[in-house]
Write a protein that holds these residues in place. Sequence first.
Motif, PDB file in Angstrom:
ATOM      1  N   VAL A  48      18.193  -9.655 -22.465  1.00 49.11           N
ATOM      2  CA  VAL A  48      19.786 -10.852 -22.711  1.00 49.11           C
ATOM      3  C   VAL A  48      19.017 -11.133 -24.639  1.00 49.11           C
ATOM      4  CG1 VAL A  48      19.285 -13.364 -21.932  1.00 49.11           C
ATOM      5  CG2 VAL A  48      19.130 -11.428 -19.969  1.00 49.11           C
ATOM      6  N   PHE A  49      18.253 -11.331 -25.067  1.00 50.03           N
ATOM      7  CA  PHE A  49      17.817 -12.206 -25.819  1.00 50.03           C
ATOM      8  C   PHE A  49      17.481 -11.479 -27.128  1.00 50.03           C
ATOM      9  CE2 PHE A  49      15.914 -15.230 -22.362  1.00 50.03           C
ATOM     10  CZ  PHE A  49      16.940 -15.718 -22.617  1.00 50.03           C
ATOM     11  N   ARG A  50      18.068  -9.641 -27.066  1.00 51.44           N
ATOM     12  CA  ARG A  50      18.207  -9.076 -28.348  1.00 51.44           C
ATOM     13  C   ARG A  50      17.370  -8.831 -29.034  1.00 51.44           C
ATOM     14  NH1 ARG A  50      23.656 -11.152 -28.445  1.00 51.44           N
ATOM     15  NH2 ARG A  50      23.817 -10.972 -30.484  1.00 51.44           N
ATOM     16  N   LEU A  51      15.584  -8.688 -28.617  1.00 57.62           N
ATOM     17  CA  LEU A  51      14.661  -9.319 -29.588  1.00 57.62           C
ATOM     18  C   LEU A  51      14.179  -7.699 -30.418  1.00 57.62           C
ATOM     19  CD1 LEU A  51      12.167 -10.056 -27.306  1.00 57.62           C
ATOM     20  CD2 LEU A  51      13.613 -11.980 -28.399  1.00 57.62           C
ATOM     21  N   ASP A  52      14.047  -8.308 -31.838  1.00 56.58           N
ATOM     22  CA  ASP A  52      13.733  -7.210 -32.494  1.00 56.58           C
ATOM     23  C   ASP A  52      12.711  -6.222 -32.355  1.00 56.58           C
ATOM     24  OD1 ASP A  52      12.462  -9.032 -33.510  1.00 56.58           O
ATOM     25  OD2 ASP A  52      12.989  -8.980 -35.600  1.00 56.58           O
ATOM     26  N   ARG A  53      12.018  -6.637 -31.665  1.00 54.52           N
ATOM     27  CA  ARG A  53      11.279  -5.752 -31.782  1.00 54.52           C
ATOM     28  C   ARG A  53      10.174  -5.947 -30.110  1.00 54.52           C
ATOM     29  NH1 ARG A  53       6.782  -6.004 -36.125  1.00 54.52           N
ATOM     30  NH2 ARG A  53       8.627  -6.615 -37.272  1.00 54.52           N
ATOM     31  N   ALA A  54       9.165  -5.216 -29.594  1.00 56.25           N
ATOM     32  CA  ALA A  54       8.869  -5.774 -28.318  1.00 56.25           C
ATOM     33  C   ALA A  54       7.783  -5.973 -28.526  1.00 56.25           C
ATOM     34  CB  ALA A  54       8.474  -3.560 -27.462  1.00 56.25           C
ATOM     35  N   GLN A 106       0.399  -8.417 -29.036  1.00 58.31           N
ATOM     36  CA  GLN A 106      -0.101  -9.267 -29.197  1.00 58.31           C
ATOM     37  C   GLN A 106      -0.077  -9.892 -30.556  1.00 58.31           C
ATOM     38  OE1 GLN A 106      -4.075  -8.252 -27.341  1.00 58.31           O
ATOM     39  NE2 GLN A 106      -4.147  -9.624 -25.528  1.00 58.31           N
ATOM     40  N   GLY A 107      -0.720 -10.533 -31.125  1.00 55.92           N
ATOM     41  CA  GLY A 107      -0.755 -11.304 -32.760  1.00 55.92           C
ATOM     42  C   GLY A 107       0.812 -11.137 -34.106  1.00 55.92           C
ATOM     43  N   SER A 108       2.073 -11.459 -33.200  1.00 54.28           N
ATOM     44  CA  SER A 108       2.867 -10.124 -33.501  1.00 54.28           C
ATOM     45  C   SER A 108       4.280 -11.529 -33.054  1.00 54.28           C
ATOM     46  CB  SER A 108       3.381  -9.182 -33.298  1.00 54.28           C
ATOM     47  OG  SER A 108       3.978  -8.923 -34.079  1.00 54.28           O
ATOM     48  N   ILE A 109       5.274 -11.004 -33.608  1.00 53.13           N
ATOM     49  CA  ILE A 109       6.461 -12.221 -33.968  1.00 53.13           C
ATOM     50  C   ILE A 109       7.809 -11.775 -33.010  1.00 53.13           C
ATOM     51  CG2 ILE A 109       5.391 -14.209 -35.744  1.00 53.13           C
ATOM     52  CD1 ILE A 109       7.755 -13.118 -37.309  1.00 53.13           C
ATOM     53  N   ALA A 110       8.626 -12.590 -32.627  1.00 58.24           N
ATOM     54  CA  ALA A 110       9.779 -11.381 -32.308  1.00 58.24           C
ATOM     55  C   ALA A 110      11.148 -11.844 -32.400  1.00 58.24           C
ATOM     56  CB  ALA A 110       9.918 -10.631 -31.166  1.00 58.24           C
ATOM     57  N   ARG A 111      11.735 -11.581 -32.620  1.00 59.69           N
ATOM     58  CA  ARG A 111      12.579 -12.524 -33.202  1.00 59.69           C
ATOM     59  C   ARG A 111      14.287 -12.356 -32.014  1.00 59.69           C
ATOM     60  NH1 ARG A 111      11.306 -12.244 -39.942  1.00 59.69           N
ATOM     61  NH2 ARG A 111      10.973 -10.234 -39.076  1.00 59.69           N
ATOM     62  N   GLY A 112      15.272 -13.314 -31.905  1.00 55.41           N
ATOM     63  CA  GLY A 112      16.224 -12.789 -31.267  1.00 55.41           C
ATOM     64  C   GLY A 112      17.474 -13.305 -31.306  1.00 55.41           C
ATOM     65  N   LYS A 163      19.778 -18.076 -33.404  1.00 52.24           N
ATOM     66  CA  LYS A 163      19.067 -17.312 -33.936  1.00 52.24           C
ATOM     67  C   LYS A 163      17.305 -17.839 -33.496  1.00 52.24           C
ATOM     68  CE  LYS A 163      20.550 -13.191 -35.501  1.00 52.24           C
ATOM     69  NZ  LYS A 163      22.052 -12.921 -35.064  1.00 52.24           N
ATOM     70  N   PHE A 164      16.501 -17.188 -33.095  1.00 54.72           N
ATOM     71  CA  PHE A 164      15.320 -17.684 -33.505  1.00 54.72           C
ATOM     72  C   PHE A 164      14.259 -16.999 -33.235  1.00 54.72           C
ATOM     73  CE2 PHE A 164      16.528 -15.525 -28.902  1.00 54.72           C
ATOM     74  CZ  PHE A 164      14.510 -15.628 -28.044  1.00 54.72           C
ATOM     75  N   VAL A 165      12.883 -17.798 -33.088  1.00 57.45           N
ATOM     76  CA  VAL A 165      11.629 -16.557 -33.370  1.00 57.45           C
ATOM     77  C   VAL A 165      11.008 -17.420 -32.361  1.00 57.45           C
ATOM     78  CG1 VAL A 165      11.227 -17.996 -35.157  1.00 57.45           C
ATOM     79  CG2 VAL A 165      10.104 -15.777 -35.067  1.00 57.45           C
ATOM     80  N   ILE A 166      10.206 -15.920 -31.849  1.00 56.61           N
ATOM     81  CA  ILE A 166       8.992 -16.714 -30.975  1.00 56.61           C
ATOM     82  C   ILE A 166       7.947 -15.348 -30.882  1.00 56.61           C
ATOM     83  CG2 ILE A 166       9.932 -17.329 -28.509  1.00 56.61           C
ATOM     84  CD1 ILE A 166      10.335 -14.522 -27.956  1.00 56.61           C
ATOM     85  N   GLY A 167       6.242 -16.130 -31.113  1.00 51.61           N
ATOM     86  CA  GLY A 167       5.041 -15.311 -31.106  1.00 51.61           C
ATOM     87  C   GLY A 167       4.389 -15.637 -29.876  1.00 51.61           C
ATOM     88  N   PHE A 168       3.111 -14.498 -30.440  1.00 49.54           N
ATOM     89  CA  PHE A 168       2.688 -14.731 -29.315  1.00 49.54           C
ATOM     90  C   PHE A 168       1.323 -13.899 -30.297  1.00 49.54           C
ATOM     91  CE2 PHE A 168       6.172 -12.096 -28.816  1.00 49.54           C
ATOM     92  CZ  PHE A 168       6.960 -13.043 -27.380  1.00 49.54           C
TER      93      PHE A 168
END
Length: 302
Positions: free
Chosen positions: A50-56, A59-65, A88-93
Amino acid sequence: MRIFSILLAGVMPVSCDAAAPPKATVKSPVKAVAKSAAPVVRAAPQAIGVFRLDRAPQQGSIARGTVPPGTIRLVMNGQDVDFAPDGKFVIGFGRDFDATAIIVAYLGNGQSMSERQTVAKRAWKIESLATVRRYSQPDAEFQARRPGELAQINAARRANVQSDGWRQQLIWPSKGRISGFFGSQRIYAGEPGSPHSGVDVAGGAGAPVVAPADGVVTLAAASPFTLEGNLLIIDHGMGLDSAFLHLSKIHVKLGDVVKQGQLIGAIGATGRASGPHLHWGMKWNNERIDPQPLAGPMPAAQ
Ligand SMILES: [Zn+2]
């Protein structure tokens, strides 16, 4: 109680939001497609769900969607996430993020769309030592100075600046051998030490340090901090920031707007450092992020 319906987009990573089970079903073009189209076409790996994340997520990473059109609120695991006017947004783990990421977009029409993402675990470099950890007693000077330093760091982390740096592909702030890895940890006779919170680059004393992405300077130490030495923090917007430790020189000042590639400092060994190197740490809100995979392969030194 407000009633949300869940729209299933028909691709694999999508699932219902367990916290808000569907109470009503609303016909939507998305659902209609999922029902009528016999072979479901999987989303391309570069555009997940749904959010078309740019990477799976890992841990220790971000994804943009990107949020679906009409989104008025974005939430991940119960926490609100900012998104830009263009969606557009960014989330992190963080390193030890040990949960499924449930991302929910609440739409202005009262509906919601959600997606469940498994956050991949990474194998961190763990070194077990037989020796007991040696504690050095903090001296009076450290105890006197540390609260003020932490207050400055916390104020910088809380800053909320306008910058689009978070959208950019990061570049390495310095070139050289990677001498320390994010997430690595020593276990002293069974007692775990703190995981390494950034990536170390042994670029040589005085070597230039450049901004890995656009941003705003939220901390530029006037004098070396006890642990971090000459510490510089750059906020890239949307809760993403970079910290540069142990610098010999800082070429920017608090509030400066910096561009990707701009000279910001020089490598040093100030603070608690065994030798000259750049420690580059990143955070997304309170989650520590590994800059290394975001910056890609280290370019060859000139
Ligand atoms: Zn380090």
